[in-house]
Design a protein around this motif. Structure first.
Motif, PDB file in Angstrom:
ATOM      1  N   ARG A  11       0.835  -1.209   0.000  1.00 20.93           N
ATOM      2  CA  ARG A  11       0.000   0.000   0.000  1.00 20.93           C
ATOM      3  C   ARG A  11       0.868   1.257   0.000  1.00 20.93           C
ATOM      4  N   ILE A  12       1.965   1.205   0.751  1.00 23.67           N
ATOM      5  CA  ILE A  12       2.874   2.355   0.778  1.00 23.67           C
ATOM      6  C   ILE A  12       3.463   2.598  -0.602  1.00 23.67           C
ATOM      7  N   ARG A  13       3.907   1.509  -1.249  1.00 24.69           N
ATOM      8  CA  ARG A  13       4.489   1.650  -2.585  1.00 24.69           C
ATOM      9  C   ARG A  13       3.438   2.151  -3.574  1.00 24.69           C
ATOM     10  N   SER A  14       2.205   1.690  -3.395  1.00 28.00           N
ATOM     11  CA  SER A  14       1.136   2.143  -4.288  1.00 28.00           C
ATOM     12  C   SER A  14       0.896   3.643  -4.098  1.00 28.00           C
ATOM     13  N   GLY A  15       0.912   4.087  -2.824  1.00 32.51           N
ATOM     14  CA  GLY A  15       0.727   5.499  -2.546  1.00 32.51           C
ATOM     15  C   GLY A  15       1.848   6.351  -3.114  1.00 32.51           C
ATOM     16  N   LEU A  16       3.035   5.764  -3.192  1.00 27.44           N
ATOM     17  CA  LEU A  16       4.187   6.470  -3.769  1.00 27.44           C
ATOM     18  C   LEU A  16       4.255   6.289  -5.281  1.00 27.44           C
ATOM     19  N   LYS A  17       3.246   5.598  -5.817  1.00 29.42           N
ATOM     20  CA  LYS A  17       3.145   5.325  -7.251  1.00 29.42           C
ATOM     21  C   LYS A  17       4.339   4.504  -7.750  1.00 29.42           C
ATOM     22  N   ARG A  18       4.670   3.494  -6.945  1.00 28.92           N
ATOM     23  CA  ARG A  18       5.713   2.553  -7.343  1.00 28.92           C
ATOM     24  C   ARG A  18       5.084   1.186  -7.531  1.00 28.92           C
TER      25      ARG A  18
END
Length: 219
Positions: A11-18
């Motif tokens: 979820r963190i990576r998704s929020g960072l658009k990774r």
């Protein structure tokens, strides 16, 4: 890595658009999370032997910890009796950690009534064991357990602790190695001197958030 951790990091990576981690990135991340490599340490965090002992005592005394050296644990009841007399606590119970080496001592013979339980507000004096001491800062390290709840370290006016000389380590990194040896406890306390605060009118007050006195029996 657990599924829950993967979901959180995802979820963190998704929020960072990774994008999601590939297997190689996942392996590198897992290795970093589990490694315990040490960064640069000051010289005082690398001492051993008599130097570590001397440093611990000096730093502990500097922060108002009281150090009482004993030749053996068997001297503890009589020494505690004197401490309680000097503090006008002879009519009060000693709230004791339920640890075999402490419970087995002849407290009644020394004229001390013990109470083995969690500590509550209003208790005068408690006695626990300690996991280790940190020479770098004169810090006492305690791990909570069903037999030695954290309340014993925090509620009494005077907290007394037994510290064995051979458990004094150089720095915090070494102390955490001791903490991690076995199952992690619910609570770990790093205690450097008695509680104090100068928040009110910049006047130093002992016992602001815990015991007014910390007494270490060095064995």
């Amino acid at each position: 890595m657990s599924t829950a951790k993967q979901q959180i990091l995802g979820r963190i990576r998704s929020g960072l658009k990774r994008g999601p981690l590939n297997e190689q990135q996942q392996a590198i991340l897992s290795q970093k999370l589990t490694s315990r490599s040490r960064t640069i340490q000051p010289a005082r965090a690398k001492v051993t032997g008599q130097t570590a002992l001397d440093d611990f005592k000096a730093m502990a005394i500097e922060v108002a910890t009281e150090i009482v050296e004993l030749a053996s644990l068997e001297q503890l009841p009589q020494t505690m009796n004197q401490l309680m007399k000097d503090s006008n606590l002879t009519q009060q119970p000693l709230v004791l950690a339920n640890e075999p080496d402490l419970v087995a001592l002849p407290w009644a013979h020394a004229g001390i009534t013990t109470d083995i339980r969690v500590s509550t507000k209003g208790d005068s004096v408690s006695l626990t064991n300690s996991l280790c001491g940190v020479a770098e800062t004169g810090t006492l390290v305690l791990r909570s357990s069903p037999d030695s709840p954290t309340t014993l370290n925090l509620f009494p006016v005077i907290h007394c602790a037994v510290l064995h000389k051979d458990t004094i380590v150089a720095g915090y990194e070494d102390a955490w190695d001791w903490v991690r040896d076995g199952d992690l406890p619910r609570t770990v306390n790093f205690i450097t001197g008695p509680s104090r605060s100068a928040d009110l009118e910049q006047t130093l007050r002992m016992g602001a958030h815990g015991p007014k006195r910390l007494v270490i029996f060095l064995v």
